[in-house]
Scaffold this motif. Structure first.
Motif, PDB file in Angstrom:
ATOM      1  N   ASN A 128       0.825  -1.225   0.000  1.00 24.31           N
ATOM      2  CA  ASN A 128       0.000   0.000   0.000  1.00 24.31           C
ATOM      3  C   ASN A 128       0.854   1.268   0.000  1.00 24.31           C
ATOM      4  O   ASN A 128       0.401   2.324   0.433  1.00 24.31           O
ATOM      5  N   VAL A 129       2.110   1.150  -0.479  1.00 18.63           N
ATOM      6  CA  VAL A 129       3.017   2.304  -0.409  1.00 18.63           C
ATOM      7  C   VAL A 129       3.669   2.609  -1.755  1.00 18.63           C
ATOM      8  O   VAL A 129       4.100   1.700  -2.468  1.00 18.63           O
ATOM      9  N   THR A 130       3.757   3.891  -2.094  1.00 16.79           N
ATOM     10  CA  THR A 130       4.598   4.386  -3.178  1.00 16.79           C
ATOM     11  C   THR A 130       5.023   5.805  -2.791  1.00 16.79           C
ATOM     12  O   THR A 130       4.630   6.290  -1.724  1.00 16.79           O
ATOM     13  N   GLY A 131       5.816   6.446  -3.625  1.00 17.76           N
ATOM     14  CA  GLY A 131       6.198   7.812  -3.268  1.00 17.76           C
ATOM     15  C   GLY A 131       7.372   8.334  -4.067  1.00 17.76           C
ATOM     16  O   GLY A 131       7.811   7.729  -5.047  1.00 17.76           O
ATOM     17  N   VAL A 132       7.866   9.486  -3.624  1.00 16.30           N
ATOM     18  CA  VAL A 132       8.964  10.171  -4.301  1.00 16.30           C
ATOM     19  C   VAL A 132      10.100  10.383  -3.306  1.00 16.30           C
ATOM     20  O   VAL A 132       9.908  10.988  -2.247  1.00 16.30           O
ATOM     21  N   SER A 133      11.259   9.885  -3.656  1.00 14.30           N
ATOM     22  CA  SER A 133      12.441  10.025  -2.805  1.00 14.30           C
ATOM     23  C   SER A 133      13.134  11.356  -3.080  1.00 14.30           C
ATOM     24  O   SER A 133      13.035  11.910  -4.180  1.00 14.30           O
ATOM     25  N   ASP A 134      13.890  11.850  -2.100  1.00 16.05           N
ATOM     26  CA  ASP A 134      14.749  13.017  -2.351  1.00 16.05           C
ATOM     27  C   ASP A 134      16.208  12.581  -2.504  1.00 16.05           C
ATOM     28  O   ASP A 134      17.117  13.382  -2.345  1.00 16.05           O
ATOM     29  N   HIS A 135      16.368  11.302  -2.851  1.00 11.02           N
ATOM     30  CA  HIS A 135      17.722  10.765  -3.010  1.00 11.02           C
ATOM     31  C   HIS A 135      18.459  11.450  -4.163  1.00 11.02           C
ATOM     32  O   HIS A 135      17.946  11.552  -5.273  1.00 11.02           O
ATOM     33  N   LEU A 136      19.660  11.902  -3.895  1.00  9.00           N
ATOM     34  CA  LEU A 136      20.513  12.473  -4.923  1.00  9.00           C
ATOM     35  C   LEU A 136      21.873  11.797  -4.835  1.00  9.00           C
ATOM     36  O   LEU A 136      22.353  11.518  -3.735  1.00  9.00           O
ATOM     37  N   PRO A 137      22.509  11.534  -5.955  1.00 15.13           N
ATOM     38  CA  PRO A 137      23.850  10.945  -5.881  1.00 15.13           C
ATOM     39  C   PRO A 137      24.805  11.888  -5.157  1.00 15.13           C
ATOM     40  O   PRO A 137      24.774  13.103  -5.371  1.00 15.13           O
ATOM     41  N   LEU A 138      25.634  11.326  -4.290  1.00 16.85           N
ATOM     42  CA  LEU A 138      26.543  12.166  -3.504  1.00 16.85           C
ATOM     43  C   LEU A 138      27.741  12.651  -4.316  1.00 16.85           C
ATOM     44  O   LEU A 138      28.332  13.686  -3.987  1.00 16.85           O
ATOM     45  N   GLU A 139      28.089  11.921  -5.366  1.00 16.27           N
ATOM     46  CA  GLU A 139      29.310  12.277  -6.113  1.00 16.27           C
ATOM     47  C   GLU A 139      29.293  13.722  -6.636  1.00 16.27           C
ATOM     48  O   GLU A 139      30.279  14.465  -6.458  1.00 16.27           O
ATOM     49  N   ARG A 260       5.104  18.580  -6.284  1.00 15.97           N
ATOM     50  CA  ARG A 260       4.214  18.451  -7.453  1.00 15.97           C
ATOM     51  C   ARG A 260       4.286  17.020  -7.995  1.00 15.97           C
ATOM     52  O   ARG A 260       3.263  16.442  -8.373  1.00 15.97           O
ATOM     53  N   GLN A 261       5.512  16.478  -8.036  1.00 21.49           N
ATOM     54  CA  GLN A 261       5.705  15.101  -8.507  1.00 21.49           C
ATOM     55  C   GLN A 261       4.941  14.118  -7.605  1.00 21.49           C
ATOM     56  O   GLN A 261       4.284  13.190  -8.089  1.00 21.49           O
ATOM     57  N   THR A 262       5.016  14.344  -6.300  1.00 19.26           N
ATOM     58  CA  THR A 262       4.299  13.501  -5.335  1.00 19.26           C
ATOM     59  C   THR A 262       2.794  13.639  -5.519  1.00 19.26           C
ATOM     60  O   THR A 262       2.050  12.656  -5.482  1.00 19.26           O
ATOM     61  N   GLY A 263       2.357  14.869  -5.746  1.00 18.65           N
ATOM     62  CA  GLY A 263       0.931  15.117  -5.934  1.00 18.65           C
ATOM     63  C   GLY A 263       0.364  14.361  -7.128  1.00 18.65           C
ATOM     64  O   GLY A 263      -0.777  13.900  -7.103  1.00 18.65           O
ATOM     65  N   LYS A 264       1.183  14.216  -8.175  1.00 19.00           N
ATOM     66  CA  LYS A 264       0.714  13.459  -9.351  1.00 19.00           C
ATOM     67  C   LYS A 264       0.435  12.002  -8.978  1.00 19.00           C
ATOM     68  O   LYS A 264      -0.525  11.393  -9.485  1.00 19.00           O
ATOM     69  N   LEU A 265       1.264  11.423  -8.105  1.00 17.41           N
ATOM     70  CA  LEU A 265       1.019  10.042  -7.656  1.00 17.41           C
ATOM     71  C   LEU A 265      -0.267   9.975  -6.843  1.00 17.41           C
ATOM     72  O   LEU A 265      -1.046   9.031  -6.976  1.00 17.41           O
TER      73      LEU A 265
END
Length: 315
Positions: A128-139, A260-265
């Motif tokens: 019952n879960v989906t979403g948008v991460s704020d993960h960014l590559p550290l390099e 906004r991206q999360t809102g679309k989901l």
């Protein structure tokens, strides 16, 4: 006559209730980045035709940085049975999942949803879960650090040890930097009131402090900034709002856009899709902010090429 009209009246009322959607939002704490994400969600819902007070009931509660409060809010939301529950920040999303396996949950501003046990993988995996991460590559962020501090030998990292987002970033920093001969010096700050002390403990031990999206740190960034000015340790951040609040530079996601991206989901779920059928997403855009005044106060000169490539220059 009354007996004939009554069923029609109840039927109309039932239809109206079913047509009105219910979205419940909770955040682990309120600070500019998370607030921007929440506003992005609300604006996306509005643009999709879900208007609060008309065909949408919208709830919001902040846990004020307290995990126990996040759990209480999550239990209440599970009892309310909304059409979608949104968790902003890892602790709030985890609390929602611990409270319900039936209400659709959409997370946002979670760095690693797999490590946080919110989803089994980045693909659609049921549940019952989906979403948008704020993960960014550290390099790219470490490349920015090396452009601003070319002879960097040690990087300080102030973080909340209870926030899984931050412990993951610390481990990744060590894996990336230590083979390059750059030392990572961790400075845990359990509470927001510990942040200034944590920064001062790094004086003379590090060349720069890198800050991630740790919610305790971001919510008390003014303390970071004041301590950095006192110790002349430059701050480089992964949250652009932190640059507006005193980091020399920040390369990070656009939290409003992420909202906004999360809102679309959320809209997809309100329109009938199942959360478990929707894959988790990563942010679609990064921005570079620089703060010239903070750079001067913290004793660092920003290279011209960094300033020219910035999305926003704060004087």
């Amino acid at each position: 006559m009354l007996s004939l009209l009554m069923p029609l009246s109840l039927s109309s009322l039932s239809f109206a209730d079913n047509a009105k959607k219910h979205v419940a939002i909770t955040a682990i704490v309120e600070h500019p980045a998370l607030d921007q994400a929440r506003q992005g969600i609300i604006d996306e819902l509005k643009d999709a035709g879900f208007i609060e007070g008309e065909n949408l009931t919208l709830q919001f509660q902040s846990a004020q940085g307290n995990s126990a409060t996040a759990a209480q809010i999550a239990k209440k939301y599970a009892g309310d049975n909304p059409d979608v529950a949104i968790g902003i920040g890892t602790p709030s999303a985890q609390a929602l999942l611990a409270s319900t396996r039936t209400v659709p949950i959409v997370y946002t501003a979670v760095t690693d949803p797999v490590a946080a046990n919110l989803v089994r993988s980045w693909e659609a995996t049921g549940g019952n879960v989906t979403g948008v991460s704020d993960h960014l590559p550290l390099e790219p962020q470490m490349d920015l650090v090396k452009m601003i501090i070319p002879d960097v030998k040690s990087i300080g990292f102030v973080y909340s040890p209870g926030e899984v987002n931050s412990t993951i970033v610390l481990k990744q920093l060590q894996e990336i930097l230590e083979p390059q001969g750059i030392k990572v010096v961790a400075a845990p700050a359990q509470r927001t009131t510990d942040i200034s002390t944590a920064v001062k403990s790094l004086q003379g031990r590090v060349d720069v402090i890198y800050t991630s999206t740790d919610n305790n740190v971001v919510s008390a960034y003014e303390s970071m900034y004041q301590a950095a000015v006192q110790t002349k340790i430059p701050l480089i951040a992964s949250d652009t709002s932190s640059s507006e609040r005193g980091a020399v530079a920040a390369l990070g996601g656009d939290y409003y856009g992420m909202g906004r991206q999360t809102g679309k989901l959320v809209v997809r779920i309100l329109n009938g899709e199942k959360a478990g059928d929707i894959a988790s997403e990563k942010p679609q855009k990064t921005e570079l902010y620089v703060n010239l005044k903070a750079a001067q106060q913290q004793g660092v000169t920003l290279p011209e090429e960094v300033i020219k490539s910035a999305t926003k220059v704060i004087e």
